[in-house]
Structure formats: C-alpha cells, structure tokens
Design an enzyme around this catalytic site. Structure first.
Site, PDB file in Angstrom:
ATOM      1  CG  LEU A  99     -41.507 -36.198  -0.271  1.00 40.63           C
ATOM      2  CD1 LEU A  99     -41.595 -35.099  -1.332  1.00 40.63           C
ATOM      3  CD2 LEU A  99     -42.654 -37.185  -0.462  1.00 40.63           C
ATOM      4  CG  ASP A 100     -39.339 -43.109  -0.034  1.00 30.26           C
ATOM      5  OD1 ASP A 100     -38.689 -42.893   1.005  1.00 30.26           O
ATOM      6  OD2 ASP A 100     -40.307 -43.885  -0.085  1.00 30.26           O
ATOM      7  N   PRO A 101     -36.523 -40.897  -2.763  1.00 29.82           N
ATOM      8  CG  PRO A 101     -34.279 -41.558  -2.825  1.00 29.82           C
ATOM      9  CD  PRO A 101     -35.552 -41.753  -2.051  1.00 29.82           C
ATOM     10  CB  ALA A 144     -41.817 -39.627  -3.528  1.00 35.59           C
TER      11      ALA A 144
END
Length: 301
Positions: free
Chosen positions: A40-42, A44
């Site tokens: 998960l991207d930062p 998100a």
C-alpha cells in the site's frame, strides 16, 4: 512471539509506507521473520496482511486473493504519479457528472488491458520504473491483462471528486484505473484518496489498528487481527493431519502416504493442483498428490 506463525491483519494508517509498518512491528515484538502481501502506498490506508514466521513462505500463494478498494478520483487534473502527491502535468475544465460516471463504469468488467503507472515498481530493462521517473528518463510501461470484478459509483465527495468502489484481482493498479477512466470520460483524473477495505477474508472488521498493536506489551494468537496461517488460503483444499510420523517425514521433505479415510470418496485428486496439509489449522506443507501419496513442494515445520 518468535515461535508464532500466522497472519496479522493490520490496518495501515496514512503517511506510512508498508515497509515502515513491517519495521515497526518487527522491532516492537523482536520478530525474526516478517513480510507483507500487497503493498500500500504511503498515501493509501487500509488492510495490509502481514505474515509472521514460517507463514512468510505462503505470501506467494495469496496474490490470487480478491481485493476491494474505496477511492476518491479528482477530475480535471492528471499528475506525474497518478495520485495527489505528484506534479500536475495536464488539466481539463470538463468535470463529469454522476450519471455519466455510473454509465461509463460498466466498461470496466472482466479482463482488461492496463498500463502500470510510471511511479511503480515494475521493471523496465531491469530497472524499477519509479527510479527511471525520478531520473526524468523517457519511457513507457508495458500494458498487461488484469481482472476487475466490479466498479461502482458511491457518491460525489466534492463537485470535482467522486467516490468509487473497486473489486479486483492481482496486479490491478488503482492509479492506472483513475488515469484511464479520466481519458474515457474526456477529461483528466488522478487518485485523490485510497482505502483498501478487503483482501481475501481479511476485512476492516477483523483487522487491528497499527497503533493499537504497537501499544501491546506482547503479542498472542488470541489478539484481534491475528489469524492462523490457513486463513488466507481457503481457495486451496486442505487436509488436516495429526500423526506424528507423517509430521516428522513432512518436516524432512519426504513423500508421505495419506490415509484414505482423510480423503473424501467424492474427491478426485488432480496431479497438477496444489493442496495443503495442516496441523491444528497451521499449514505444515504445500504440495501435490500422486494417488494417495503427498509430495511436498514447500515445508513449514
């Protein structure tokens, strides 16, 4: 806790990378082996399945799990990274309305071709795309086939921001979806916010907040968010065994004979299909059958 194996269903907060979450948990509980399934991207938040101990060997088997997301798309702006963190590179004055959005979402069903974002970890001639982008090199990512099960309009967060629900398979890029959907609607778009609400059986309801987890003095299998190793593999048929001799042979990677009574008469074992052997709901091996003989492919004991 070092002897534990299983899954932690952690709810990742905003502004923290998936790697940072792993680092915090590993350091807090002095874990030797830990890994996550599905970055998960930062920017998100949401469900981040984390494997502990020998369960890390199962990570490669769970990428088939269906994922659910809730995202907000901002219309009228395309960014370099296809999310709100990136520099705006193109604008449009056209803002689609809910009726048009709902109608066009019907296009996204089944297998579709999708081009990964330039700010992604896909490799281009041996190098990560995001590194090439950082160095301002000119390149394109290759399109690939991904699967989407559902795309549903939820509501309008702001006049130029729409909330959408996505149910998809492995390798699906939400940022690519936002970018491509903008083009279909004759405008520009990027991901404004993103929340992953489900990965396989792991949902928000059976997750644990990262902060709550880190407040614990020690971890135990009974805590909220902790699940046995088999819990993420319910699409693979499992056989429960408790015979010490079989467990010992499996631990040495030996082929073992499974008692006929443990194999349903109606079941026709497929030589090419993967099966699980479990003991007290803990996966001890993944392998294939040759008649009633089980050939371990990976061993976890």
């Amino acid at each position: 806790m070092n002897d534990y194996q299983g899954w932690l269903n952690v709810y990742k907060p905003l502004n923290l990378s998936s790697f940072a979450v792993l680092h915090k948990i590993k350091k807090k509980f002095n874990l030797s082996k830990i890994g996550h399934a599905g970055t998960l991207d930062p920017l998100a938040e949401g469900i981040l399945p984390i494997a502990i101990g020998k369960t890390t060997k199962l990570i490669s088997f769970i990428h088939r799990n269906i994922k659910e997301y809730e995202l907000e798309i901002k219309w009228g702006e395309q960014t370099l990274t296809d999310d709100r963190e990136g520099k705006i590179i193109c604008v449009s004055s056209y803002i689609p309305q809910s009726k048009e959005i709902t109608e066009k979402l019907k296009i996204f069903r089944g297998n579709i071709l999708q081009r990964p974002p330039k700010a992604s970890a896909v490799k281009i001639n041996g190098q990560r795309a995001y590194k090439l982008l950082r160095n301002m090199e000119n390149f394109e990512t290759k399109k690939k086939i991904v699967k989407i099960y559902e795309a549903k309009f939820i509501d309008q967060s702001y006049p130029n921001v729409s909330k959408i629900k996505i149910i998809c398979g492995k390798g699906f890029y939400i940022r690519s979806f936002a970018r491509d959907f903008g083009e279909i609607l004759n405008t520009k778009a990027h991901v404004y916010s993103l929340k992953r609400t489900k990965v396989g059986k792991f949902t928000i309801k059976n997750s644990i907040l990262l902060d709550d987890l880190l407040k614990m003095s020690e971890m135990a299998s009974g805590i909220r968010g902790f699940h046995p190793s088999i819990s993420m593999l319910d699409d693979i048929l499992a056989f429960e065994i408790d015979e010490e001799t079989i467990l010992k042979d499996i631990s040495h990677g030996k082929i073992v004979k499974i008692n006929k009574k443990d194999i349903p008469k109606s079941l026709k074992l497929n030589d090419d299909k993967l099966y699980l052997l479990t003991n007290k709901k803990i996966v001890v091996s993944v392998g294939k059958f040759d008649g009633i003989f089980f050939k371990p492919k990976k061993v976890f004991v």
